[in-house]
Design a protein around this motif. Structure first.
Motif, PDB file in Angstrom:
ATOM      1  N   LEU A 198       0.812  -1.223   0.000  1.00 54.46           N
ATOM      2  CA  LEU A 198       0.000   0.000   0.000  1.00 54.46           C
ATOM      3  C   LEU A 198       0.841   1.267   0.000  1.00 54.46           C
ATOM      4  CD1 LEU A 198      -2.887  -0.629   2.573  1.00 54.46           C
ATOM      5  CD2 LEU A 198      -3.108  -0.395   0.101  1.00 54.46           C
ATOM      6  N   ASN A 199       1.764   1.366   0.969  1.00 60.14           N
ATOM      7  CA  ASN A 199       2.559   2.583   1.097  1.00 60.14           C
ATOM      8  C   ASN A 199       3.445   2.803  -0.116  1.00 60.14           C
ATOM      9  OD1 ASN A 199       1.415   2.464   3.626  1.00 60.14           O
ATOM     10  ND2 ASN A 199       3.311   2.714   4.758  1.00 60.14           N
ATOM     11  N   ALA A 200       4.047   1.718  -0.592  1.00 57.91           N
ATOM     12  CA  ALA A 200       4.922   1.824  -1.756  1.00 57.91           C
ATOM     13  C   ALA A 200       4.139   2.263  -2.989  1.00 57.91           C
ATOM     14  CB  ALA A 200       5.612   0.487  -2.010  1.00 57.91           C
ATOM     15  N   ALA A 201       2.938   1.724  -3.158  1.00 62.89           N
ATOM     16  CA  ALA A 201       2.107   2.116  -4.299  1.00 62.89           C
ATOM     17  C   ALA A 201       1.745   3.601  -4.220  1.00 62.89           C
ATOM     18  CB  ALA A 201       0.843   1.269  -4.342  1.00 62.89           C
ATOM     19  N   GLU A 202       1.449   4.082  -3.023  1.00 64.34           N
ATOM     20  CA  GLU A 202       1.131   5.506  -2.870  1.00 64.34           C
ATOM     21  C   GLU A 202       2.336   6.367  -3.230  1.00 64.34           C
ATOM     22  OE1 GLU A 202      -0.387   8.742   0.500  1.00 64.34           O
ATOM     23  OE2 GLU A 202      -0.241   6.613   1.027  1.00 64.34           O
ATOM     24  N   LEU A 203       3.518   5.935  -2.794  1.00 60.15           N
ATOM     25  CA  LEU A 203       4.720   6.717  -3.077  1.00 60.15           C
ATOM     26  C   LEU A 203       4.959   6.857  -4.570  1.00 60.15           C
ATOM     27  CD1 LEU A 203       7.338   8.160  -2.467  1.00 60.15           C
ATOM     28  CD2 LEU A 203       8.389   5.953  -1.943  1.00 60.15           C
ATOM     29  N   ILE A 204       4.743   5.801  -5.334  1.00 57.65           N
ATOM     30  CA  ILE A 204       5.000   5.866  -6.778  1.00 57.65           C
ATOM     31  C   ILE A 204       3.767   6.304  -7.564  1.00 57.65           C
ATOM     32  CG2 ILE A 204       6.882   4.194  -6.659  1.00 57.65           C
ATOM     33  CD1 ILE A 204       4.974   2.062  -7.719  1.00 57.65           C
ATOM     34  N   ASN A 205       2.787   6.852  -6.831  1.00 55.09           N
ATOM     35  CA  ASN A 205       1.567   7.396  -7.446  1.00 55.09           C
ATOM     36  C   ASN A 205       0.751   6.336  -8.186  1.00 55.09           C
ATOM     37  OD1 ASN A 205       2.029  10.112  -6.584  1.00 55.09           O
ATOM     38  ND2 ASN A 205       3.525  10.357  -8.220  1.00 55.09           N
ATOM     39  N   MET A 206       0.673   5.149  -7.569  1.00 56.37           N
ATOM     40  CA  MET A 206      -0.093   4.056  -8.154  1.00 56.37           C
ATOM     41  C   MET A 206      -1.101   3.474  -7.166  1.00 56.37           C
ATOM     42  SD  MET A 206       0.803   3.694 -11.343  1.00 56.37           S
ATOM     43  CE  MET A 206       0.380   2.034 -11.864  1.00 56.37           C
ATOM     44  N   SER A 207      -1.588   4.290  -6.247  1.00 54.26           N
ATOM     45  CA  SER A 207      -2.577   3.819  -5.281  1.00 54.26           C
ATOM     46  C   SER A 207      -3.811   3.300  -6.005  1.00 54.26           C
ATOM     47  CB  SER A 207      -2.991   4.960  -4.340  1.00 54.26           C
ATOM     48  OG  SER A 207      -1.946   5.298  -3.470  1.00 54.26           O
ATOM     49  N   GLY A 208      -4.306   2.151  -5.537  1.00 57.07           N
ATOM     50  CA  GLY A 208      -5.485   1.549  -6.126  1.00 57.07           C
ATOM     51  C   GLY A 208      -5.200   0.745  -7.377  1.00 57.07           C
ATOM     52  N   GLN A 209      -4.023   0.929  -7.951  1.00 54.83           N
ATOM     53  CA  GLN A 209      -3.646   0.191  -9.154  1.00 54.83           C
ATOM     54  C   GLN A 209      -2.641  -0.915  -8.865  1.00 54.83           C
ATOM     55  OE1 GLN A 209      -3.140   2.865 -12.766  1.00 54.83           O
ATOM     56  NE2 GLN A 209      -3.100   4.409 -11.151  1.00 54.83           N
ATOM     57  N   LEU A 210      -1.729  -0.660  -7.944  1.00 56.80           N
ATOM     58  CA  LEU A 210      -0.758  -1.657  -7.499  1.00 56.80           C
ATOM     59  C   LEU A 210      -0.869  -1.797  -5.983  1.00 56.80           C
ATOM     60  CD1 LEU A 210       2.408  -0.604  -9.561  1.00 56.80           C
ATOM     61  CD2 LEU A 210       0.856  -2.513 -10.044  1.00 56.80           C
ATOM     62  N   GLY A 211      -0.350  -2.900  -5.471  1.00 53.90           N
ATOM     63  CA  GLY A 211      -0.300  -3.078  -4.017  1.00 53.90           C
ATOM     64  C   GLY A 211      -1.593  -3.521  -3.374  1.00 53.90           C
ATOM     65  N   VAL A 212      -2.601  -3.908  -4.160  1.00 58.95           N
ATOM     66  CA  VAL A 212      -3.888  -4.350  -3.623  1.00 58.95           C
ATOM     67  C   VAL A 212      -4.432  -5.488  -4.477  1.00 58.95           C
ATOM     68  CG1 VAL A 212      -4.568  -2.157  -2.546  1.00 58.95           C
ATOM     69  CG2 VAL A 212      -5.073  -2.568  -4.965  1.00 58.95           C
ATOM     70  N   VAL A 213      -5.311  -6.290  -3.855  1.00 56.29           N
ATOM     71  CA  VAL A 213      -6.053  -7.313  -4.594  1.00 56.29           C
ATOM     72  C   VAL A 213      -7.514  -6.885  -4.575  1.00 56.29           C
ATOM     73  CG1 VAL A 213      -6.652  -9.759  -4.791  1.00 56.29           C
ATOM     74  CG2 VAL A 213      -4.426  -9.095  -3.845  1.00 56.29           C
ATOM     75  N   LYS A 214      -7.920  -6.171  -5.617  1.00 57.05           N
ATOM     76  CA  LYS A 214      -9.307  -5.718  -5.707  1.00 57.05           C
ATOM     77  C   LYS A 214      -9.656  -5.467  -7.165  1.00 57.05           C
ATOM     78  CE  LYS A 214      -8.759  -0.706  -5.193  1.00 57.05           C
ATOM     79  NZ  LYS A 214      -9.154   0.483  -4.403  1.00 57.05           N
ATOM     80  N   ALA A 215     -10.942  -5.489  -7.449  1.00 54.99           N
ATOM     81  CA  ALA A 215     -11.397  -5.276  -8.821  1.00 54.99           C
ATOM     82  C   ALA A 215     -10.922  -3.926  -9.329  1.00 54.99           C
ATOM     83  CB  ALA A 215     -12.915  -5.360  -8.887  1.00 54.99           C
ATOM     84  N   GLY A 216     -10.421  -3.906 -10.557  1.00 50.16           N
ATOM     85  CA  GLY A 216      -9.949  -2.685 -11.176  1.00 50.16           C
ATOM     86  C   GLY A 216      -8.468  -2.436 -11.026  1.00 50.16           C
ATOM     87  N   ALA A 217      -7.797  -3.214 -10.180  1.00 47.21           N
ATOM     88  CA  ALA A 217      -6.358  -3.061  -9.992  1.00 47.21           C
ATOM     89  C   ALA A 217      -5.598  -3.848 -11.062  1.00 47.21           C
ATOM     90  CB  ALA A 217      -5.944  -3.537  -8.606  1.00 47.21           C
TER      91      ALA A 217
END
Length: 412
Positions: free
Chosen positions: A355-374
């Protein structure tokens, strides 16, 4: 249609740090289509790859926010001066090793460029998705200047060799041009040297890199391009001035004090500690060719690293996982998880790698999670990392399936 169905998996929700048992996860065309309770009688289209996942943990692919994929030697001068084709070829097993350890995305902190990023994106070679910094920027005599002390300074430290992690550039106008050049060549973010370092010959740890005007110019140019600046910095003064001048991400930060940590938290800046590299350098550096001047610097920052981690967590600074390994020590990459878990707990270590790493690289919701749309970056793990982080250690021995961009790269 490229489709995968993970059947009856225990899905790791890294936000709540809970396992959702018995979940079916559908992947189509590189994306996660749906996550929901297992359905035994569901229609499965022809051509769908079905992976039986009962009893195993399905989690997001991990993100390492501080790597050097081009660093095939501990001695960075050897790396920088090798022929270009050697530097490229030696990067290939390094990148594949990262992917096989479950790091489906990395942020390269100097040396890795658009060419390597594009090579992994297009499957020319196997490796993680790369957010490249191109050449890091260093002032003359700074952490990125590998020229030896001499009566006459070699005229240019602005190396463009493939193996060079950094380039030397001084002055406001020149650093503006350097940022524009790195962005034009495909850099996703800009890296600067804001203090002295370990693996460099002429810059004690307390040295400060770049003037206020230079750093502000670098930050402004990065922001004009829609991105941000990350800064190598160890001491409170180096960290404070970098954040005050607009830097978003501090790398290492071992010597930080509480006042500076609080300032980072107030400004919303990230810290990327890299504790495993000091363990590796201390244990193996001398035998693997690290210069004596660098070996002598290690203990200065090594002993303070774990204390810094505790302080940053207490104050509430967002942290992302980083490793910063060089040469033969790349194999220790996953041990960063072990160190963090031993201090902060398994959950915090996992969030920093997702989660934190994805936010840092401006990829929140797209990387670092297992959910629809990622984006479908997924690891199927034989074990539960919430209770036993060792299932993610080593060379990916307990990771049975690795998926990046919806494509299977490993299936045990």
């Amino acid at each position: 249609m490229n489709a995968i169905l993970f059947q009856s998996a225990n899905v790791l929700d890294v936000a709540s740090l809970q396992l959702k048992t018995g979940q079916d996860v559908w992947v189509e065309n590189g994306m996660i289509k749906s996550v929901g309770p297992h359905q035994a009688d569901v229609f499965i289209p022809s051509g769908t790859k079905v992976i039986k996942a009962e009893g195993k943990t399905l989690m997001p692919g991990m993100i390492d926010c501080h790597v050097h994929v081009i660093a095939a030697h501990l001695n960075l001068n050897i790396t920088a001066n090798q022929p270009n084709v050697f530097a490229t070829l030696r990067a290939l097993p390094i990148m594949k090793g990262m992917l096989m350890r479950g790091f489906t995305t990395v942020r390269d902190a100097g040396g890795g460029d658009w060419n390597l990023a594009e090579a992994t994106r297009t499957d020319m070679v196997e490796g993680p998705r790369i957010f490249a910094s191109g050449r890091a920027l260093s002032q003359t005599g700074g952490h990125g200047d590998g020229r030896p002390r001499s009566d006459v300074i070699e005229p240019c430290g602005c190396s463009s060799r493939v193996g060079a992690l950094a380039r030397v550039v001084d002055g406001v106008d020149n650093v503006r041009l350097a940022v524009r050049e790195e962005i034009m060549k495909g850099a996703n973010q800009i890296k600067i040297m804001a203090s002295g370092g370990v693996a460099s010959p002429n810059d004690p740890i307390h040295y400060l890199g770049y003037s206020e005007a230079e750093i502000r110019a670098i930050v402004e140019e990065a922001e004009h391009a829609g991105t941000y600046v990350m800064a190598h910095a160890y001491t409170p003064k180096a960290i404070h001035r970098s954040v005050a001048f607009g830097v978003r991400s501090i790398e290492h930060g071992n010597l930080i004090d509480e006042a500076t940590a609080q300032f980072m938290a107030e400004k919303g800046a990230f810290m990327v500690p890299t504790l495993i590299t000091y363990e590796a350098l201390a244990n193996e550096g001398e035998s693997l060719g690290l210069p004596a001047v660098s070996v002598a610097k290690i203990e200065t920052v090594r002993s303070q690293g774990q204390k810094a981690l505790e302080l940053l967590a207490k104050v509430g600074v967002k942290m992302a996982l980083g490793s910063d390994l060089l040469g033969e020590s790349h194999r220790h990459q996953s041990e960063e998880l072990r160190i963090r878990a031993s201090i902060l707990g398994n959950g915090a270590a996992l969030q920093q790698a997702t989660l934190n790493a994805a936010e840092l690289i401006n990829m929140s919701g797209q990387l670092g999670v297992v959910k629809a749309g990622a984006i479908a970056d997924l690891l199927l793990v034989n074990g539960n990392p919430l209770t036993d982080i060792s299932c993610l250690l080593g060379q990916g021995d307990h990771i049975e399936v690795i998926v990046k961009d919806g494509k299977v790269y490993k299936q045990a």
